[in-house]
Motif scaffolding. Structure first.
Motif, PDB file in Angstrom:
ATOM      1  N   GLY A 247       3.339   9.403 -10.153  1.00  0.00           N
ATOM      2  CA  GLY A 247       2.646   9.313 -11.686  1.00  0.00           C
ATOM      3  C   GLY A 247       3.972   8.755 -12.548  1.00  0.00           C
ATOM      4  O   GLY A 247       4.693   8.036 -11.975  1.00  0.00           O
ATOM      5  N   ASP A 248       3.913   8.833 -13.646  1.00  0.00           N
ATOM      6  CA  ASP A 248       4.747   8.465 -14.506  1.00  0.00           C
ATOM      7  C   ASP A 248       6.344   9.112 -14.623  1.00  0.00           C
ATOM      8  O   ASP A 248       7.274   8.659 -15.129  1.00  0.00           O
ATOM      9  CB  ASP A 248       4.376   8.999 -16.289  1.00  0.00           C
ATOM     10  CG  ASP A 248       3.261   8.052 -16.592  1.00  0.00           C
ATOM     11  OD1 ASP A 248       2.953   7.107 -15.813  1.00  0.00           O
ATOM     12  OD2 ASP A 248       2.714   8.446 -17.483  1.00  0.00           O
ATOM     13  N   ASP A 249       6.481  10.055 -13.601  1.00  0.00           N
ATOM     14  CA  ASP A 249       7.606  10.881 -13.489  1.00  0.00           C
ATOM     15  C   ASP A 249       8.502  10.008 -12.397  1.00  0.00           C
ATOM     16  O   ASP A 249       9.459  10.308 -12.124  1.00  0.00           O
ATOM     17  CB  ASP A 249       7.535  12.079 -12.648  1.00  0.00           C
ATOM     18  CG  ASP A 249       7.146  13.120 -13.756  1.00  0.00           C
ATOM     19  OD1 ASP A 249       7.257  13.000 -14.839  1.00  0.00           O
ATOM     20  OD2 ASP A 249       6.461  14.138 -13.201  1.00  0.00           O
ATOM     21  N   LEU A 250       7.750   8.823 -11.953  1.00  0.00           N
ATOM     22  CA  LEU A 250       8.559   8.116 -10.936  1.00  0.00           C
ATOM     23  C   LEU A 250       9.661   7.403 -11.479  1.00  0.00           C
ATOM     24  O   LEU A 250       9.621   6.874 -12.578  1.00  0.00           O
ATOM     25  CB  LEU A 250       7.711   6.874 -10.354  1.00  0.00           C
ATOM     26  CG  LEU A 250       8.262   6.220  -9.383  1.00  0.00           C
ATOM     27  CD1 LEU A 250       8.368   6.617  -8.068  1.00  0.00           C
ATOM     28  CD2 LEU A 250       7.382   4.816  -8.777  1.00  0.00           C
ATOM     29  N   THR A 251      11.017   7.413 -10.742  1.00  0.00           N
ATOM     30  CA  THR A 251      11.941   6.650 -11.302  1.00  0.00           C
ATOM     31  C   THR A 251      12.707   5.566 -10.044  1.00  0.00           C
ATOM     32  O   THR A 251      12.104   5.912  -8.829  1.00  0.00           O
ATOM     33  CB  THR A 251      13.330   7.871 -11.284  1.00  0.00           C
ATOM     34  OG1 THR A 251      13.602   8.288 -10.030  1.00  0.00           O
ATOM     35  CG2 THR A 251      12.828   8.854 -12.286  1.00  0.00           C
TER      36      THR A 251
ATOM     37  N   ILE B  67       6.621  -2.911  -9.419  1.00  0.00           N
ATOM     38  CA  ILE B  67       6.973  -1.848  -9.947  1.00  0.00           C
ATOM     39  C   ILE B  67       8.396  -1.396 -10.110  1.00  0.00           C
ATOM     40  O   ILE B  67       8.729  -0.806 -11.016  1.00  0.00           O
ATOM     41  CB  ILE B  67       6.227  -0.634  -9.112  1.00  0.00           C
ATOM     42  CG1 ILE B  67       6.648   0.954  -9.273  1.00  0.00           C
ATOM     43  CG2 ILE B  67       6.684  -0.979  -7.495  1.00  0.00           C
ATOM     44  CD1 ILE B  67       5.955   1.213 -10.864  1.00  0.00           C
ATOM     45  N   THR B  68       9.298  -1.993  -9.104  1.00  0.00           N
ATOM     46  CA  THR B  68      10.511  -1.957  -9.309  1.00  0.00           C
ATOM     47  C   THR B  68      11.146  -2.667 -10.565  1.00  0.00           C
ATOM     48  O   THR B  68      11.924  -1.819 -11.314  1.00  0.00           O
ATOM     49  CB  THR B  68      11.295  -2.899  -8.083  1.00  0.00           C
ATOM     50  OG1 THR B  68      10.676  -2.364  -6.975  1.00  0.00           O
ATOM     51  CG2 THR B  68      12.951  -2.523  -8.016  1.00  0.00           C
ATOM     52  N   TRP B  69      10.523  -3.790 -11.010  1.00  0.00           N
ATOM     53  CA  TRP B  69      11.155  -4.313 -12.206  1.00  0.00           C
ATOM     54  C   TRP B  69      10.731  -3.426 -13.305  1.00  0.00           C
ATOM     55  O   TRP B  69      11.596  -3.201 -14.449  1.00  0.00           O
ATOM     56  CB  TRP B  69      10.399  -5.783 -12.322  1.00  0.00           C
ATOM     57  CG  TRP B  69      10.833  -6.580 -13.444  1.00  0.00           C
ATOM     58  CD1 TRP B  69       9.810  -7.186 -14.272  1.00  0.00           C
ATOM     59  CD2 TRP B  69      12.153  -7.010 -14.075  1.00  0.00           C
ATOM     60  NE1 TRP B  69      10.663  -7.672 -15.426  1.00  0.00           N
ATOM     61  CE2 TRP B  69      11.991  -7.492 -15.435  1.00  0.00           C
ATOM     62  CE3 TRP B  69      13.464  -6.690 -13.391  1.00  0.00           C
ATOM     63  CZ2 TRP B  69      13.024  -8.226 -16.000  1.00  0.00           C
ATOM     64  CZ3 TRP B  69      14.373  -7.146 -14.082  1.00  0.00           C
ATOM     65  CH2 TRP B  69      14.169  -7.686 -15.488  1.00  0.00           C
ATOM     66  N   HIS B  70       9.383  -2.859 -13.492  1.00  0.00           N
ATOM     67  CA  HIS B  70       9.343  -2.033 -14.331  1.00  0.00           C
ATOM     68  C   HIS B  70       9.969  -0.918 -14.646  1.00  0.00           C
ATOM     69  O   HIS B  70      10.159  -0.624 -15.662  1.00  0.00           O
ATOM     70  CB  HIS B  70       7.588  -1.628 -14.048  1.00  0.00           C
ATOM     71  CG  HIS B  70       7.152  -0.239 -14.846  1.00  0.00           C
ATOM     72  ND1 HIS B  70       6.862  -0.468 -16.094  1.00  0.00           N
ATOM     73  CD2 HIS B  70       7.251   0.829 -14.431  1.00  0.00           C
ATOM     74  CE1 HIS B  70       6.603   0.546 -16.765  1.00  0.00           C
ATOM     75  NE2 HIS B  70       6.705   1.476 -15.745  1.00  0.00           N
TER      76      HIS B  70
ATOM     77  N   ALA C 186       0.890  -1.038  -0.208  1.00  0.00           N
ATOM     78  CA  ALA C 186       0.087   0.081   0.132  1.00  0.00           C
ATOM     79  C   ALA C 186       0.969   1.222  -0.044  1.00  0.00           C
ATOM     80  O   ALA C 186       0.482   2.369  -0.798  1.00  0.00           O
ATOM     81  CB  ALA C 186      -0.751  -0.117   1.245  1.00  0.00           C
ATOM     82  N   ALA C 187       2.049   1.264   0.655  1.00  0.00           N
ATOM     83  CA  ALA C 187       3.049   2.399   0.776  1.00  0.00           C
ATOM     84  C   ALA C 187       3.484   2.407  -0.655  1.00  0.00           C
ATOM     85  O   ALA C 187       3.596   3.811  -0.994  1.00  0.00           O
ATOM     86  CB  ALA C 187       4.050   2.224   1.743  1.00  0.00           C
TER      87      ALA C 187
ATOM     88  N   VAL D 152       3.581   5.550  -5.967  1.00  0.00           N
ATOM     89  CA  VAL D 152       3.309   5.550  -7.197  1.00  0.00           C
ATOM     90  C   VAL D 152       2.294   6.620  -7.695  1.00  0.00           C
ATOM     91  O   VAL D 152       2.483   7.297  -8.662  1.00  0.00           O
ATOM     92  CB  VAL D 152       2.759   4.011  -7.805  1.00  0.00           C
ATOM     93  CG1 VAL D 152       2.442   4.209  -9.211  1.00  0.00           C
ATOM     94  CG2 VAL D 152       4.046   3.004  -7.774  1.00  0.00           C
ATOM     95  N   ALA D 153       1.342   6.615  -6.891  1.00  0.00           N
ATOM     96  CA  ALA D 153       0.332   7.434  -7.134  1.00  0.00           C
ATOM     97  C   ALA D 153       0.760   9.089  -6.957  1.00  0.00           C
ATOM     98  O   ALA D 153       0.070   9.953  -7.797  1.00  0.00           O
ATOM     99  CB  ALA D 153      -0.934   7.354  -6.282  1.00  0.00           C
TER     100      ALA D 153
END
Lengths: 203, 203
Positions: A80-84, A134-137, A70-71, A76-77
């Motif tokens: 958004g798409d800027d997440l590195t 998400i890490t793998w992505h 959940a954290a 991620v929320a």
């Protein structure tokens, strides 16, 4: 006097009580007897819902693990798409460092659970050491040799956790992470064409 | 019937017996009573020389640690001035992987000793997590940013040890090391002017 509760609600309360006990004072005194006392139940009453301490610890760690998921979803929320990958790692360390006492007490549980005969041993085998999707992505999206990047990142994180487990009460999670994160990320080769590439000469 | 031994010789034999017990079948059954039985002594007799199991484990781990130092000295003697950091790391992993059973049983002891109330806990605090002087020498001689190199190397090694501790009996020490060593060393910047620099473009 015991309230009338559905079995699901009863189980939920036993898990919540066990978790609170770990969070407040660590795992050392968490036994069938002490859990029962905290819940105002008898030991056989608790056993009816969780036949072994292994079952109970597994339920607690499943919940702890879901909270971590959940954290991650909140991070991620937020980005958004800027997440590195560095953002995600920083945010997760900040999350756990921000609740230092609770993190330390769960680290202490994991330290105890290293022993193969500890009732939480199996649960940690199941939940530990597993990369998040998400890490793998992010790794595949942004870096060359994603398998090598993920392997190195996981080992460094495990190395930090190993140290934190040695002395959970005297840990500076954020400081230890800051001491290594720049060296770590600069050792990964960004995908060519990626804007994050701009600081590095082509090789 | 008990032989007449000097206190030093008696202590040496108790330590040797304890170590053999750990090496042969792991730490789970190593207690004051079982050690005494193995030595043909009474429990108070062992206690006379080692007042607590903490004292006994500390003596065993001191010896284990000295053996590691001796292994490093053999490696240094074998390679002479040609020794590099990757050589040293490879040789050490090979050393421990070559005595897989013993290494696994000492890893198991370290897993148990993660719990702060285990009698070997303090000894591991003392002997674990400490770079060898030769490691520091090689890092300073061959790499830019030696502190960062040593920090990363130590974290990766600790990360591997963390995984090995999770399941000491099913470990491929050498395979796990091979899976990461090239990525690790290629992330370090060799000192300019060093011959090992030849494969890398100047940055």
């Amino acid at each position: 006097m015991a309230e009338r509760l559905t079995p699901e609600e009863r189980k939920r309360r036993i898990v919540a009580a066990t978790r609170s006990m770990i969070e407040e004072s660590g795992p050392a005194d968490v036994t069938l007897r002490s859990v029962a006392r905290r819940c105002g139940m008898s030991a056989p009453g608790v056993k009816h819902h969780f036949p072994s301490m292994t079952d109970l610890f597994t339920a607690v760690l499943e919940q702890w693990n879901n909270d971590e998921v959940a954290a991650v979803e909140r991070i991620v929320a937020e980005y958004g798409d800027d997440l590195t990958l560095p953002d995600l790692a920083d945010s997760l360390v900040r999350h756990f460092a921000g609740m230092k006492e609770v993190t330390s007490n769960f680290d202490l549980l994991e330290a105890y659970a290293m022993a193969p005969d500890h009732p939480a041993h199996e649960a940690y085998q199941q939940f530990s050491i597993r990369p998040l999707p998400i890490t793998w992505h992010l790794v595949v999206r942004d870096y060359e040799n994603p398998e090598a990047v993920l392997r190195m990142l996981s080992l460094v994180v495990d190395g930090l956790r190993f140290r934190w487990l040695h002395d959970p009460k005297n840990v500076d999670h954020w400081g230890d992470w800051m001491a290594v994160r720049d060296t770590l990320f600069s050792s990964f080769t960004p995908k060519s064409g990626d804007p994050r590439n701009r600081d590095r000469p082509d090789q």
